[in-house]
Every structure is written in structure tokens, then in C-alpha cells.
Design a protein around this motif. Structure first.
Motif, PDB file in Angstrom:
ATOM      1  N   PRO A  64       0.848  -1.181   0.011  1.00 42.94           N
ATOM      2  CA  PRO A  64       0.001  -0.067   0.026  1.00 42.94           C
ATOM      3  C   PRO A  64       0.928   1.134   0.107  1.00 42.94           C
ATOM      4  N   GLY A  83      -1.297   2.121  -2.819  1.00 45.07           N
ATOM      5  CA  GLY A  83      -2.262   2.852  -2.024  1.00 45.07           C
ATOM      6  C   GLY A  83      -3.330   1.595  -1.554  1.00 45.07           C
ATOM      7  N   GLN A  84      -4.316   1.890  -1.077  1.00 49.13           N
ATOM      8  CA  GLN A  84      -5.110   0.917  -0.376  1.00 49.13           C
ATOM      9  C   GLN A  84      -6.468   0.424  -1.057  1.00 49.13           C
ATOM     10  N   GLY A 136      -1.851   7.872  -8.285  1.00 49.40           N
ATOM     11  CA  GLY A 136      -2.730   7.356  -7.467  1.00 49.40           C
ATOM     12  C   GLY A 136      -3.803   6.430  -8.637  1.00 49.40           C
TER      13      GLY A 136
END
Ligand code: CA2
Length: 146
Positions: free
Chosen positions: A21, A25-26, A129
Motif C-alpha cells: 500500500p 495505495g489501499q 494514484g
């Protein structure tokens, strides 16, 4: 007739949101799809989003897009840096192509600075992102409205 955008994702992107992450990212690919569906709705576009760990499958979807898609948004993942075959397939597609990278590849290892796909892409997003996919969808909507 509603125009369809193909959003294609390459190897290991099925792990998005599940590993690393700090780099990626998540959010998951399902979150990417929901984000892009919302933008597609604004522009009256349909979308088909796919992911594969197999280079040949990505190439088959690009071929299919020749008849079925108005544009392609592609995150080729590691194939970006290795695949002349993906580049050749994209060169046989007539509509707009936008290359997306979740991470800022130019800030990373030198091998990620080279992209075969950029030789064909009409626009490239890197380091935004998963928002990069939504920005790419907006740009695609604008290009297709012209
Ligand atoms: O930043 C990107 O979107 C990349 O296309 C991602 C690729 C990488 O090889 C490119 O250089 C840049 C890697 C995709 C793997 O995705 C993962 C996501 C979460 C956990 C593990 C792998």
C-alpha cells in the motif's frame, strides 16, 4: 449507440489494495472500476474493465477493442517496460490510447523509466494514484467529444 472504453490492467494489478500500500495505495481494482464508472456516466460512455496476468490475454483484448471500443485506457504494469507485443497490438488500434501508472514511475528504478507503450499512447498519467484512471477517463471523454 453508447461508446465503450476498454480499461485494461496488466500483471499483478489484481493485488492492488492487498499488498504494497505504501507504493500503490489501499484501493482495489473494484474501487478503480467504481471511480471510472462514475466518470463514464458523466460523459455518456460505457466501460469494460479487465485485468490479466497473461500478456497474450491483454493482446487479445486490445485486438477485440479494434471493433468494440472507442478508446483504450491501459495500465500495462510490468509489460510497459518489456512488451513490444503490447505496443504492436496498440499500434493496430485506431482510437485514442491513454497509458496510466498508479505510481510515479520516473521516481523509481531506472528500468521503469522506459515505456514501449508510450510510443503509442496519446497521453500518459503517472503518480496520481488511482485518481489517474479517473483523470484519464475525463481526458478520453473530452477527446471523443471533439
Ligand atoms: O505504477 C503502476 O501502475 C505500475 O504500472 C505498476 C506495475 C509496475 O511494474 C510498473 O512499473 C508501474 C506493478 C503492478 C503490480 O501491482 C501491485 C499492486 C499491489 C501489490 C503488488 C503489486
Amino acid at each position: 449507440m453508447t461508446r465503450t472504453i476498454y480499461i485494461l490492467n496488466g500483471p499483478n494489478l489484481n493485488l492492488l489494495g492487498l499488498r504494497q500500500p505504501e507504493i500503490y495505495g489501499q484501493d482495489t481494482l473494484a474501487d478503480v472500476q467504481a471511480l471510472c464508472e462514475a466518470v463514464a456516466g458523466e460523459f455518456g460512455l460505457a466501460l469494460r474493465m479487465e485485468q490479466s496476468n497473461w500478456e497474450g490475454q491483454i493482446i487479445d483484448w486490445i485486438h477485440e477493442a479494434r471493433d468494440k471500443a472507442a478508446g483504450i485506457i491501459i495500465n500495462p504494469a510490468a509489460l510497459t517496460h518489456t512488451s513490444v507485443a503490447v505496443l504492436d497490438a496498440l499500434n493496430a488500434f485506431d482510437g485514442p490510447v491513454i497509458e496510466v501508472h498508479i505510481s510515479q514511475v520516473h521516481k523509481r528504478e531506472a528500468f521503469r523509466h522506459k515505456s514501449y507503450v508510450s510510443l503509442r499512447a496519446d497521453a500518459v498519467m503517472a503518480g496520481f494514484g488511482i485518481e489517474g484512471y479517473a483523470l484519464a477517463m475525463r481526458h478520453m471523454g473530452g477527446l471523443l467529444a471533439k
